[in-house]
Design a protein around this motif. Structure first.
Motif, short mmCIF file in Angstrom:
data_model
loop_
_atom_site.label_atom_id
_atom_site.label_comp_id
_atom_site.label_asym_id
_atom_site.label_seq_id
_atom_site.Cartn_x
_atom_site.Cartn_y
_atom_site.Cartn_z
N ARG A 52 0.86 -1.18 0.00
CA ARG A 52 0.00 0.00 0.00
C ARG A 52 0.89 1.24 0.00
NH1 ARG A 52 -4.38 0.48 4.67
NH2 ARG A 52 -5.03 -1.49 3.72
N LEU A 53 0.67 2.10 -0.98
CA LEU A 53 1.41 3.35 -1.11
C LEU A 53 0.43 4.51 -1.19
CD1 LEU A 53 3.99 2.21 -3.82
CD2 LEU A 53 4.36 2.34 -1.34
N GLU A 54 0.90 5.74 -0.98
CA GLU A 54 0.01 6.90 -1.04
C GLU A 54 -0.68 7.05 -2.38
OE1 GLU A 54 1.07 10.68 0.75
OE2 GLU A 54 2.76 9.68 1.70
N ASN A 55 -0.03 6.69 -3.45
CA ASN A 55 -0.60 6.86 -4.78
C ASN A 55 -1.12 5.54 -5.37
OD1 ASN A 55 1.86 5.67 -5.10
ND2 ASN A 55 2.55 6.98 -6.78
N GLY A 56 -1.44 4.59 -4.54
CA GLY A 56 -1.96 3.31 -5.02
C GLY A 56 -1.20 2.15 -4.42
N HIS A 57 -0.87 1.18 -5.26
CA HIS A 57 -0.16 0.00 -4.78
C HIS A 57 1.16 -0.14 -5.50
CE1 HIS A 57 -4.14 -1.02 -3.18
NE2 HIS A 57 -3.44 -1.59 -2.24
N GLY A 58 2.12 -0.70 -4.79
CA GLY A 58 3.45 -0.89 -5.33
C GLY A 58 3.74 -2.34 -5.63
N ALA A 59 4.95 -2.72 -5.33
CA ALA A 59 5.46 -4.05 -5.66
C ALA A 59 4.71 -5.15 -4.92
CB ALA A 59 6.94 -4.13 -5.33
N ALA A 60 4.74 -6.33 -5.52
CA ALA A 60 4.13 -7.50 -4.91
C ALA A 60 4.95 -7.96 -3.71
CB ALA A 60 4.02 -8.63 -5.93
N LEU A 61 4.26 -8.46 -2.69
CA LEU A 61 4.91 -9.01 -1.51
C LEU A 61 5.74 -10.24 -1.87
CD1 LEU A 61 5.24 -9.39 1.61
CD2 LEU A 61 3.11 -10.69 1.54
N ARG A 62 6.93 -10.29 -1.34
CA ARG A 62 7.76 -11.48 -1.47
C ARG A 62 7.79 -12.13 -0.09
NH1 ARG A 62 12.81 -8.35 -3.14
NH2 ARG A 62 11.80 -7.07 -1.59
N GLN A 63 6.97 -13.17 0.08
CA GLN A 63 6.86 -13.86 1.37
C GLN A 63 8.24 -14.30 1.84
OE1 GLN A 63 4.25 -14.46 3.40
NE2 GLN A 63 2.53 -13.91 2.10
N GLY A 64 8.56 -13.99 3.10
CA GLY A 64 9.84 -14.40 3.68
C GLY A 64 10.98 -13.46 3.34
N VAL A 65 10.75 -12.50 2.44
CA VAL A 65 11.79 -11.54 2.06
C VAL A 65 11.45 -10.16 2.56
CG1 VAL A 65 13.00 -10.45 0.11
CG2 VAL A 65 12.42 -12.89 0.01
N ASP A 66 10.22 -9.69 2.25
CA ASP A 66 9.80 -8.36 2.68
C ASP A 66 9.55 -8.36 4.18
OD1 ASP A 66 9.84 -7.01 0.20
OD2 ASP A 66 7.96 -7.97 -0.37
N THR A 67 10.01 -7.32 4.84
CA THR A 67 9.87 -7.24 6.29
C THR A 67 9.30 -5.91 6.75
OG1 THR A 67 12.13 -6.46 6.51
CG2 THR A 67 11.77 -8.85 6.69
N SER A 68 8.84 -5.07 5.82
CA SER A 68 8.30 -3.77 6.18
C SER A 68 7.15 -3.41 5.27
CB SER A 68 9.40 -2.69 6.09
OG SER A 68 8.86 -1.43 6.40
N GLY A 69 6.09 -2.86 5.85
CA GLY A 69 4.99 -2.35 5.06
C GLY A 69 3.69 -3.09 5.26
N LEU A 70 2.66 -2.60 4.58
CA LEU A 70 1.35 -3.22 4.59
C LEU A 70 1.04 -3.63 3.16
CD1 LEU A 70 -1.73 -2.19 6.54
CD2 LEU A 70 -1.96 -2.67 4.12
N PHE A 71 0.64 -4.88 2.97
CA PHE A 71 0.40 -5.44 1.64
C PHE A 71 -1.04 -5.90 1.53
CE2 PHE A 71 4.85 -5.62 2.52
CZ PHE A 71 5.49 -5.40 1.31
#
Length: 180
Positions: A52-71
């Motif tokens: 979730r970004l201010e202007n919409g949505h960004g990159a896809a979640l990479r399970q086990g890799v991404d550690t910050s943010g709301l998806f």
């Protein structure tokens, strides 16, 4: 012995409605069956989620890799999964909502997301500040945590009674650093 009515006992559902009316929040005391939790986790893990970004949505979640943010997970993707469909449309939720409103309820949205610790500047964007949900005149939300929750990864906090009385100065559609 108090019988089950859907996911919970009749007594648990009665307590839920009473506390929703008085406090605006209820934490179920009866756990969901472990097999149900696992099936929901499996279904959600298999779906794409986007940051979730201010202007919409960004990159896809990479399970086990991404550690910050709301998806966020797209609602159409959610409802393509039988386990999610069955859970979201379980008669338990309509029964509780109908008793709470004393009227026939309408299920109008199913959402899911993955939350990871994130910098404070994203707190408002990701609804991590105190706020009032204002998308409907009358509604009830059922939150289901499918992972362990701590103060570091997304606990839900409600100000008891704030669904009934709110000072005029706190009625704007924005986040607040502390409970008013």
């Amino acid at each position: 012995v108090d019988g089950k009515e859907g996911l919970f006992t009749v007594d648990e559902m009665r307590r839920c409605v009473e506390r929703l009316r008085s406090d605006g929040v209820y934490v179920f005391q009866e756990p969901l069956p472990r097999a149900l939790v696992v099936s929901l986790q499996d279904a959600l893990t298999a779906l794409p989620a986007y940051q979730r970004l201010e202007n919409g949505h960004g990159a896809a979640l990479r399970q086990g890799v991404d550690t910050s943010g709301l998806f966020d997970i797209n609602e159409a993707d959610l409802m393509s999964q039988a386990a999610i469909q069955e859970y979201a449309t379980n008669p338990t939720w309509l029964s509780i909502a109908g008793r709470y409103f004393d009227a026939p309820p309408v299920h109008d949205e199913t959402v899911a997301w993955w939350t990871y610790p994130q910098p404070a500047e994203f707190a408002s964007l990701n609804a991590q500040l105190f706020h009032s949900d204002r998308r409907r005149l009358s509604f009830v939300k059922f939150f289901t945590y499918l992972t362990d929750v701590t103060t570091r990864n997304g606990p839900h906090v409600v100000v008891p009674g704030s669904h009934r009385e709110r000072p005029f100065g706190l009625r704007r559609d924005r986040g607040y650093e502390e409970a008013g």
